[in-house]
Design a protein around this motif. Structure first.
Motif, mmCIF file in Angstrom:
data_model
loop_
_atom_site.group_PDB
_atom_site.id
_atom_site.type_symbol
_atom_site.label_atom_id
_atom_site.label_comp_id
_atom_site.label_asym_id
_atom_site.label_seq_id
_atom_site.Cartn_x
_atom_site.Cartn_y
_atom_site.Cartn_z
ATOM 1 N N ASP A 177 0.832 -1.210 0.000
ATOM 2 C CA ASP A 177 0.000 0.000 0.000
ATOM 3 C C ASP A 177 0.863 1.254 0.000
ATOM 4 O OD1 ASP A 177 -2.328 -1.482 -0.023
ATOM 5 O OD2 ASP A 177 -2.532 -1.497 2.168
ATOM 6 N N GLN A 178 1.953 1.235 0.758
ATOM 7 C CA GLN A 178 2.861 2.387 0.779
ATOM 8 C C GLN A 178 3.556 2.566 -0.570
ATOM 9 O OE1 GLN A 178 5.567 3.074 4.011
ATOM 10 N NE2 GLN A 178 4.252 2.027 5.488
ATOM 11 N N VAL A 179 3.895 1.473 -1.207
ATOM 12 C CA VAL A 179 4.518 1.555 -2.531
ATOM 13 C C VAL A 179 3.554 2.204 -3.521
ATOM 14 C CG1 VAL A 179 5.479 0.245 -4.460
ATOM 15 C CG2 VAL A 179 5.947 -0.470 -2.116
ATOM 16 N N ILE A 180 2.321 1.730 -3.536
ATOM 17 C CA ILE A 180 1.327 2.274 -4.457
ATOM 18 C C ILE A 180 1.097 3.754 -4.183
ATOM 19 C CG2 ILE A 180 -1.115 2.141 -5.117
ATOM 20 C CD1 ILE A 180 -0.901 -0.914 -4.634
ATOM 21 N N GLU A 232 1.066 -11.854 -6.180
ATOM 22 C CA GLU A 232 -0.101 -10.982 -6.217
ATOM 23 C C GLU A 232 0.243 -9.553 -5.819
ATOM 24 O OE1 GLU A 232 -3.294 -9.655 -7.482
ATOM 25 O OE2 GLU A 232 -2.826 -11.783 -7.749
ATOM 26 N N ASP A 233 1.188 -9.391 -4.889
ATOM 27 C CA ASP A 233 1.608 -8.041 -4.512
ATOM 28 C C ASP A 233 2.282 -7.338 -5.687
ATOM 29 O OD1 ASP A 233 0.558 -8.159 -1.998
ATOM 30 O OD2 ASP A 233 2.459 -8.557 -0.981
ATOM 31 N N ILE A 241 1.009 -3.853 -7.652
ATOM 32 C CA ILE A 241 1.837 -2.676 -7.935
ATOM 33 C C ILE A 241 1.829 -2.366 -9.426
ATOM 34 C CG2 ILE A 241 4.209 -1.808 -7.938
ATOM 35 C CD1 ILE A 241 4.611 -3.410 -5.329
ATOM 36 N N LEU A 242 2.011 -3.386 -10.240
ATOM 37 C CA LEU A 242 2.096 -3.168 -11.686
ATOM 38 C C LEU A 242 0.796 -2.608 -12.258
ATOM 39 C CD1 LEU A 242 4.072 -6.361 -12.796
ATOM 40 C CD2 LEU A 242 4.960 -4.073 -12.314
ATOM 41 N N ILE A 300 5.411 -12.871 -14.824
ATOM 42 C CA ILE A 300 4.457 -11.881 -14.304
ATOM 43 C C ILE A 300 4.695 -10.515 -14.936
ATOM 44 C CG2 ILE A 300 3.733 -10.621 -12.227
ATOM 45 C CD1 ILE A 300 4.316 -13.233 -10.671
ATOM 46 N N LEU A 301 5.939 -10.093 -15.030
ATOM 47 C CA LEU A 301 6.238 -8.814 -15.678
ATOM 48 C C LEU A 301 5.750 -8.811 -17.122
ATOM 49 C CD1 LEU A 301 9.842 -8.157 -14.313
ATOM 50 C CD2 LEU A 301 7.829 -6.745 -13.861
#
Length: 372
Positions: free
Chosen positions: A151-154, A180-181, A185-186, A217-218
């Motif tokens: 959440d902080q990253v987003i 999933e995290d 973010i992506l 995933i990327l």
């Protein structure tokens, strides 16, 4: 010296204010300054078992060729690695270690004033290289569980963010993000943000069956990304200096090729990497032994009252509950080298590499004496 002042004062502030990267102490330094012969060098996350014998033989056979320049684009290695990774050869770029490619990437894709998001604590060059080009670096601190707070990253990813840069498993904590995290973010990124995903400790992480295929995933997302990897760790080629990156689009490689130094990967490193890729059984054995020793060290430290972060790499990160630099200094007379962490919120933490059984025992004995 006074005549140099006008010149130096005109140097960009971004350069004058850069911190020095802490590259750690050498065995020779400790022997010279502390008079000890038996050294447990556990500060640089090196492979204590060394490279495959096939690498040593290939490098020795190639030694007479060092008068000639290497392949400028690592063409022979490119073909072998592309086949191994099942990617297009044009998606690959090689560097003098993966940190060289961090520098190439920031010089290619960042401009003064661009915003970069990374994490604290982090590999020092994740901050230093962007700052060197005048970028503004924002850090998101990991939580008390040593894991990324998604959440902080987003929240930190403003529309103007040019680069998101982080290691996975992280350095120095050794923890890993979940599949999933990362997807969460992506989903919040736009095509204007480059994801620089540093996977230097991939081979150790893959020993955990739950470790996701982050490359796949990327590739699910239509955004620019670079995935950094290295031959320095599990492959045991730290002294040869060779890393590589996989790009989401070959056009990114074409741009980076305009910035990287010509012949930036030496001939012996290229030959050694090809030989290393040809002996996966050796790498698997190294990883198996390292993971077993990591868990033994973790259990011993926890028994002493010093739990460490849940590492997926070849090192442990733990709170010494004292000034980390002083703790590291007190270990040196016993011939033990660890890496004290200097970032303000983590300056009581040390990172200790997983070495040979003998070196690990030397560290554990010294730590027990220090703690009591």
């Amino acid at each position: 010296m006074n005549e140099l002042k006008p010149f130096l004062s005109a140097t960009r502030a971004a350069i004058r204010e850069l911190p020095l990267y802490n590259s750690g102490l050498s065995i020779d330094y400790v022997r010279k300054h502390y008079g000890v012969e038996k050294i447990a060098k556990l500060g640089s996350n090196e492979n204590p078992y060394g490279p495959s014998p096939k690498v040593i033989a290939a490098v020795a056979n190639a030694a007479p060729e060092i008068a000639m320049y290497p392949e400028a684009s690592c063409d022979s290695l490119r073909v072998v690695l592309a086949e191994y990774l099942q990617v297009a050869p044009e998606q690959l770029i090689f560097g003098n270690g993966s940190e060289d490619l961090i520098s190439v990437a920031v010089h290619t894709f960042l401009s003064p004033g661009d915003r970069v998001v990374t994490f604290a604590p982090s590999f020092g060059l994740h901050v230093i290289w962007p700052q060197a080009v005048g970028a503004e670096v924002s850090t998101v601190s990991i939580g008390v569980d040593y894991r990324m707070d998604v959440d902080q990253v987003i929240a930190a990813l403003t529309p103007g963010t040019r680069m998101l840069l982080f290691g996975n498993p992280s350095n120095p904590a050794g923890t890993s993000i979940t599949a999933e995290d990362l997807r969460s973010i992506l989903r919040h990124l736009t095509p204007e943000t480059l994801v620089l995903f540093d996977e230097a400790y991939l081979e150790y992480a893959m020993a955990d069956p739950s470790y996701p295929d982050f490359h796949a995933i990327l590739a699910e997302f239509d955004i620019p990304w670079l995935m950094l990897r290295t031959f320095s760790k599990a492959y045991g080629l730290a002294g040869l200096r060779i890393g590589y990156a996989i790009a989401s689009d070959p056009v990114m490689i074409q741009l980076m090729d305009r910035v990287r130094a010509p012949f930036n990967v030496n001939r012996l490193a290229q030959i050694g990497a090809i030989a290393a890729l040809g002996d996966r059984a050796y790498v698997d054995t190294v990883v198996e032994r390292t993971v077993a020793e990591r868990e033994r060290m973790r259990a011993a430290l926890e028994q002493m009252g010093y739990p460490s972060a849940p590492s997926n790499a070849n090192f442990l990160f733990l709170d010494a509950r004292d000034n980390a630099a002083e703790v590291a200094r007190r270990l040196l007379p016993g011939g033990v080298i660890v890496k004290p962490w200097m970032e303000p919120a983590f300056n009581t933490h040390v990172r200790v590499s997983v070495g040979s059984i003998e070196a690990n025992d030397q560290f554990l004995a010294a730590w027990k004496a220090l703690a009591h």
